[in-house]
Design a protein around this motif. Structure first.
Motif, PDB file in Angstrom:
ATOM      1  N   GLN A 103      58.108  81.533  31.592  1.00 40.70           N
ATOM      2  CA  GLN A 103      59.362  81.487  30.827  1.00 40.70           C
ATOM      3  C   GLN A 103      60.073  82.834  30.838  1.00 40.70           C
ATOM      4  OE1 GLN A 103      60.417  78.771  30.503  1.00 40.70           O
ATOM      5  NE2 GLN A 103      59.364  77.343  29.134  1.00 40.70           N
ATOM      6  N   ARG A 107      63.882  83.257  32.354  1.00 37.92           N
ATOM      7  CA  ARG A 107      65.011  83.817  31.594  1.00 37.92           C
ATOM      8  C   ARG A 107      65.596  85.034  32.306  1.00 37.92           C
ATOM      9  NH1 ARG A 107      61.434  82.607  27.241  1.00 37.92           N
ATOM     10  NH2 ARG A 107      60.681  84.764  27.235  1.00 37.92           N
ATOM     11  N   GLU A 112      67.778  80.943  31.872  1.00 33.66           N
ATOM     12  CA  GLU A 112      67.406  79.693  31.205  1.00 33.66           C
ATOM     13  C   GLU A 112      65.902  79.469  31.364  1.00 33.66           C
ATOM     14  OE1 GLU A 112      68.886  76.133  33.155  1.00 33.66           O
ATOM     15  OE2 GLU A 112      69.423  77.302  34.933  1.00 33.66           O
ATOM     16  N   GLN A 113      65.410  78.499  30.617  1.00 33.77           N
ATOM     17  CA  GLN A 113      63.970  78.267  30.595  1.00 33.77           C
ATOM     18  C   GLN A 113      63.542  77.158  31.555  1.00 33.77           C
ATOM     19  OE1 GLN A 113      62.012  80.161  26.928  1.00 33.77           O
ATOM     20  NE2 GLN A 113      62.295  77.974  26.536  1.00 33.77           N
TER      21      GLN A 113
END
Length: 216
Positions: A103, A107, A112-113
């Motif tokens: 994650q 990012r 974004e994840q």
């Protein structure tokens, strides 16, 4: 009489040896040198960190076995493209890698994840790289998982096959999560390892006698 007793003894030994010879045809097909996770090796139940259920222990009678088997559909915030069958001990380090390293890299490189991963393989009763006569794969202990790709919140998919030498953001993301996996797992293989891993990351917890890890 002594000769008769000697004959009987020799015959008995011959019968035992014959029995051993007969059983050798049923010898396991694999040299099962890997981690067979005992119940105590599970520090965190997968159901506490994801969508997972305990299933019946697996023992196929040829060396393939999972004494503490679970079927996992997601870990943390990351869902799986298909349920993965694994030993209990694999879930926690996999969750740590996904929730922290993956994650963070997503990012940083995409803003974004990751919402899901493409599971290429989990438990499979086979030899390494499907080679006849090779040692048992860690997949045979439910001790490994193969990941072929990552799906982002926007729906964008980053695959190992296309992204390893793809755009800059994909290359950096995949290199980062591959490197980070080397700190969580005992074996990490990717496209630079060999042709068998050109389209996925192989992650496992092989229990080597030397205690060493292998990352490529």
């Amino acid at each position: 009489m002594p000769h008769l007793r000697k004959f009987i003894a020799v015959a008995a030994v011959a019968a035992v040896l014959a029995g051993c010879g007969g059983s050798s045809t049923k010898k396991t097909s694999f040299d099962t040198q890997g981690l067979r996770a005992p119940e105590g090796s599970c520090s965190v139940k997968p159901s506490r960190i994801g969508l997972a259920e305990k299933i019946r222990d697996i023992d196929e009678g040829n060396g393939c076995e999972i004494p503490n088997a679970w079927r996992v559909q997601s870990l943390g915030s990351v869902s799986f493209s298909r349920a993965a069958t694994m030993n209990c001990g694999l879930a926690d380090p996999l969750n740590g890698w996904l929730e922290n390293d993956v994650q963070r890299a997503a990012r940083k490189n995409f803003g974004e994840q990751v919402v899901s991963i493409d599971v290429a393989a989990s438990f499979a009763c086979r030899a390494r790289n499907h080679k006849q006569g090779a040692k048992m794969s860690e997949h045979g202990f439910g001790n490994a998982i193969d990941i072929a790709g990552f799906t982002l919140e926007s729906g964008r998919k980053v695959t190992v096959l296309d992204g390893w030498r793809g755009g800059r953001d994909e290359r950096r993301f995949l290199a980062s999560v591959h490197e980070a996996a080397c700190g969580q797992f005992r074996t990490v293989l990717g496209p630079d390892a060999d042709r068998h891993h050109r389209d996925h990351f192989h992650l496992d917890l092989q229990n080597r006698r030397s205690g060493s890890s292998y990352c490529r």
